[in-house]
Design a protein around this motif. Structure first.
Motif, mmCIF file in Angstrom:
data_model
loop_
_atom_site.group_PDB
_atom_site.id
_atom_site.type_symbol
_atom_site.label_atom_id
_atom_site.label_comp_id
_atom_site.label_asym_id
_atom_site.label_seq_id
_atom_site.Cartn_x
_atom_site.Cartn_y
_atom_site.Cartn_z
ATOM 1 N N HIS A 95 0.847 -1.197 0.000
ATOM 2 C CA HIS A 95 0.000 0.000 0.000
ATOM 3 C C HIS A 95 0.881 1.245 0.000
ATOM 4 O O HIS A 95 1.862 1.311 0.746
ATOM 5 N N PRO A 96 0.536 2.215 -0.817
ATOM 6 C CA PRO A 96 1.383 3.421 -0.893
ATOM 7 C C PRO A 96 1.582 4.089 0.473
ATOM 8 O O PRO A 96 2.644 4.665 0.739
ATOM 9 N N CYS B 280 -10.692 7.294 -2.350
ATOM 10 C CA CYS B 280 -9.720 6.795 -1.392
ATOM 11 C C CYS B 280 -9.313 7.973 -0.524
ATOM 12 O O CYS B 280 -8.899 9.015 -1.038
ATOM 13 N N ALA C 143 -5.981 9.620 -1.175
ATOM 14 C CA ALA C 143 -5.675 10.135 -2.511
ATOM 15 C C ALA C 143 -4.945 11.487 -2.539
ATOM 16 O O ALA C 143 -3.978 11.638 -3.289
ATOM 17 N N CYS D 47 -1.279 10.789 -1.993
ATOM 18 C CA CYS D 47 -0.719 9.556 -2.545
ATOM 19 C C CYS D 47 0.052 9.809 -3.841
ATOM 20 O O CYS D 47 -0.437 10.474 -4.754
ATOM 21 N N ASN E 46 0.847 7.437 -5.874
ATOM 22 C CA ASN E 46 0.369 6.487 -6.879
ATOM 23 C C ASN E 46 -1.040 6.786 -7.376
ATOM 24 O O ASN E 46 -1.595 6.007 -8.134
ATOM 25 N N CYS F 59 -9.084 6.815 -8.162
ATOM 26 C CA CYS F 59 -8.930 6.942 -6.709
ATOM 27 C C CYS F 59 -9.817 8.042 -6.141
ATOM 28 O O CYS F 59 -10.194 8.004 -4.977
ATOM 29 N N PRO G 86 -11.730 2.265 -2.910
ATOM 30 C CA PRO G 86 -11.068 0.974 -3.108
ATOM 31 C C PRO G 86 -11.603 -0.041 -2.104
ATOM 32 O O PRO G 86 -11.831 0.296 -0.946
ATOM 33 N N CYS H 90 -6.569 -0.772 -2.157
ATOM 34 C CA CYS H 90 -5.885 0.190 -3.022
ATOM 35 C C CYS H 90 -6.143 -0.126 -4.492
ATOM 36 O O CYS H 90 -6.168 -1.284 -4.890
ATOM 37 N N HIS H 91 -6.359 0.931 -5.277
ATOM 38 C CA HIS H 91 -6.550 0.745 -6.719
ATOM 39 C C HIS H 91 -5.233 0.498 -7.431
ATOM 40 O O HIS H 91 -5.182 -0.116 -8.476
HETATM 41 S S1 SF4 Z 1 -6.387 3.792 -3.853
HETATM 42 FE FE1 SF4 Z 1 -5.304 5.231 -5.093
HETATM 43 S S2 SF4 Z 1 -5.027 6.998 -3.777
HETATM 44 FE FE2 SF4 Z 1 -5.603 5.315 -2.475
HETATM 45 S S3 SF4 Z 1 -3.688 4.515 -1.834
HETATM 46 FE FE3 SF4 Z 1 -4.248 3.348 -3.591
HETATM 47 S S4 SF4 Z 1 -3.287 4.391 -5.253
HETATM 48 FE FE4 SF4 Z 1 -3.214 5.793 -3.537
#
Ligand code: SF4
Ligand SMILES: Nc1ncnc2c1ncn2[C@@H]1O[C@H](COP(=O)(O)OP(=O)(O)OP(=O)(O)O)[C@@H](O)[C@H]1O
Ligand SMILES: [Mg+2]
Lengths: 312, 334
Positions: free
Chosen positions: B248-249, B286, B289, B292, B294, B299, B304, B316-317
């Motif tokens: 996870h980011p 999310c 977001a 993030c 990523n 998002c 997610p 997470c997407h």
């Molecule tokens: S869902 Fe999207 S915004 Fe949320 S952590 Fe994952 S990549 Fe980042």
């Protein structure tokens, strides 16, 4: 002293939830250290010790029987003649011809006793009501606090006069009850505030996490922490009780039997002759003021000493 | 059967004049007997609220709890106040963050320790005192007899926390929840307390939920780690997997500046741009977001879902690709 009476009580209640610092000395020891250095406390303590000592030994200290009209022959009502100071009677006599010094000395007993009992009864009542309100919350809290707010919004002396007027036959006892009832809301508000402040505190949460029962939470974990503010408030209330009680006696709402002297009642008796004989008013009034000042000084310096903000 | 099963736990605060605030939002996890599970996340992500909900210590008025918390098959959320009280301190223990304010300043340590023993184990005062001496010994407090007669302010911070651990473990609970038990302590003491907890749960077989914002604490202690963000679990993995390959980011960001036990006291993790205040609601996006690296368009338009990826739970997407972390792996090996 700033803010309204209510604000001051609440501030005192708040001070229950302080976090002691790791100073290595106990709270009591650090408070005592600051007290000892405070001149206001020393003055208050000297006054209080002196008055209490006099009250205790006054029966032996008094040169004459305070009820005996030794100087009755020197009293001439029509010409407003009252026995002056003379050998054996350093302050002269009162308007009934009784030795004034003896009455002043013995009078301290009644005045202090009334103050102490009124404070204790007020404390007991306020303790029960405030603890119930703070610990139970809900409608009990609402009912108690509305009553307390109403009572606090009336000047205390006015309230005391109204209450003692309800009694058919005034006596020392009715004075104590009237003054005590006036003090109940002060203690109730203080205890309730202290309970509320502690209800969400960490040590209460920690005790609850151990399964400690509600009764033990209130009596072992909350009430003992309210002790400091309660002692401070009780000392201050003692001063107002003495003044209120004296005022009731002065207004003729006290003990009608004046063979037992009491300062407020002596003041009332000297009132008609205040122009010709101001000393007869000066002495009891002065004693009331000084002894109330003594308790107030102690109370205020205790408050400062226990205030966590002043801790070093 | 798991010792503790938390299913879809949701806690929202309803305060007059304030919008409803959901602090914990559908959290599910399990604790096996004797297992140590970490609950990690930044300040305000709902760690304490989760633990208080499990213990039944949230205020009745204002806090709405839903979902399910089963302990050895018993649904805790439906227990009466009295039954829950009987379990607290006996089956479930808790250690809090600030050892000084968690002790009652006007009662001696001895009375506070014996209180639990009298309450749950029905010991008479004398026997409880002997047992308390034993307990203080076990948590490494020297000269326990003297300490029992002392007051909280006379003990050092580390000793206070040891005393609180002794109280929480006095009735040998099967689950201990430690909510940032070292955050208020000096660094050297922190390490000692962690070592003590580790030793105690190993010796007694007590399961432990370790709540912390400090991944360094997790690294040395936990079997499994739940990473919380904005009241939801965003990643769950075994300790090794999580540290070696954060997917996870948010976890990735946390690890990027892994704190060490020798770091300065009170050091907060700010590895990720922005703060929790930047959260957007989970409803249609999310929450992470805005911070993030990523983040994709999706998002910001779609929540997610929790999904299983190779033995770990992820929400997470666009998770971090494992390969991207070769450098971090190197770091850990050193
Ligand atoms: S869902 Fe999207 S915004 Fe949320 S952590 Fe994952 S990549 Fe980042
Ligand atoms: N009694 C309460 N009433 C209203 N909101 C609350 C209450 N208790 C907690 N919250 C809110 O719930 C959110 C989560 O709080 P929580 O204490 O669980 O955070 P945390 O993860 O433990 O953070 P920290 O690391 O600061 O302890 C916070 O935003 C907090 O403001
Ligand atoms: Mg917390």
């Amino acid at each position: 002293m700033t803010g309204t009476k209510k604000q001051r009580i609440d501030a005192l209640a708040e001070s229950t939830v302080d976090k002691p610092e790791d100073s290595g000395v106990s709270l009591a020891a650090s408070a005592w250290r600051r007290l000892r250095r405070n001149p206001a406390f020393l003055v208050g303590a000297v006054i209080t010790v002196l008055f209490v000592a006099v009250a205790l030994i006054s029966p032996w200290l008094a040169p004459h029987d305070p009820a005996a009209r030794d100087l009755a022959d020197q009293v001439v009502k029509a010409r407003n003649e009252i026995p002056p100071a003379q050998p054996g009677h350093p302050l002269g006599g009162d308007p009934q011809g009784r030795d004034f010094l003896s009455r002043l000395l013995v009078g301290s007993q009644q005045t202090l006793m009334v103050g102490v009992f009124a404070t204790l009864i007020g404390l007991a009542g306020g303790l029960v009501l405030g603890t119930l309100a703070g610990a139970l919350g809900g409608w009990v809290d609402s009912v108690v606090m509305r009553a307390v707010d109403v009572m606090l919004s009336v000047p205390s002396l006015l309230l005391a006069v109204s209450i003692s007027a309800l009694f058919a036959r005034p006596s020392q006892f009715t004075v104590i009850i009237a003054v005590a009832i006036v003090q109940i809301p002060i203690f109730a508000r203080l205890l309730r505030g202290s309970m509320l402040a502690q209800r969400g505190s960490d040590h209460v949460l920690a005790a609850r996490s151990l399964g400690v029962r509600p009764g033990a939470i209130v009596f072992r974990h909350m009430l003992p922490n309210s002790l400091g503010p309660v002692i401070v408030q009780a000392t201050l209330v003692l001063a107002t009780s003495i003044i209120d009680a004296a005022a009731l006696s002065f207004l003729g709402l006290g003990n009608p039997d004046d063979s037992v002297p009491e300062w407020g009642q002596m003041l009332g008796g000297s009132q008609q002759v205040i122009d010709s004989h101001p000393a007869l008013s000066f002495w009891p009034a002065g004693c009331i003021i000084v002894v109330a000042l003594g308790f107030t000084l102690i109370g205020e310096s205790l408050r400062d000493a226990l205030d966590p903000k002043n801790r070093r | 059967m798991a010792l503790l099963e938390v299913r879809d736990l949701t806690v929202s605060f309803h305060r007059r004049g304030e919008p409803v605030f959901t602090a914990v939002d559908g959290v599910s996890f399990e604790v096996e007997p004797g297992q140590t599970v970490g609950l990690v996340g930044e300040s305000g992500c709902g760690k304490s609220v989760t633990s208080l909900a499990i213990m039944g210590l949230l205020p009745k008025r204002g806090a709405k709890v839903s979902g399910s918390v089963t302990f050895e098959g018993t649904e805790l959320l439906r227990l009466s106040d009295r039954d829950m009280r009987d379990r607290r301190g006996r089956d479930l223990g808790m250690v809090f963050q600030d050892p000084l304010s968690s002790l009652n300043p006007v009662i001696s340590i001895g009375l506070q320790v014996t209180e639990v023993l009298e309450r749950h184990r029905g010991m008479p005062r004398k026997q409880a005192m002997a047992e308390a001496t034993d307990l203080l010994n076990k948590v490494g407090i020297p000269d326990p007899t003297r300490r029992l007669s002392e007051y909280p302010h006379q003990l050092s911070g580390g000793m206070r926390q040891r005393a609180l651990i002794a109280m929480a473990l006095a009735c040998r609970p099967r689950l201990l929840i430690a909510d940032e038990p070292t955050t208020a302590l000096d660094v050297t003491i922190q390490a000692q307390i962690l070592a003590l907890l580790k030793e105690l749960v190993r010796d007694t077989g007590t399961a432990l939920i370790m709540i912390t914002h400090d991944l360094g604490v997790v690294a040395g202690l936990c079997d499994q780690v739940n990473v919380l963000y904005g009241g939801r679990i965003v990643e769950r993995a075994q300790r090794h997997e999580l540290f070696v390959e954060p997917r996870h980011p948010y976890t990735h960001g946390l690890l990027a500046s892994i704190p060490r036990l020798d770091a300065a006291r009170g050091q907060k993790l700010v590895p990720i741009p922005g703060s929790v205040a930047d959260n957007i609601p989970w409803d249609h996006a999310c929450a992470f977001a805005p911070r993030c690296a990523n983040a994709l368009d999706v998002c910001r338009g779609q929540t997610p879902a929790e999904e299983w990826h190779e033995g770990r739970l992820l929400r997470c997407h666009n998770p971090v690709e494992p390969a991207a972390d070769a450098a971090a792996k190197e770091d850990l090996r050193v």
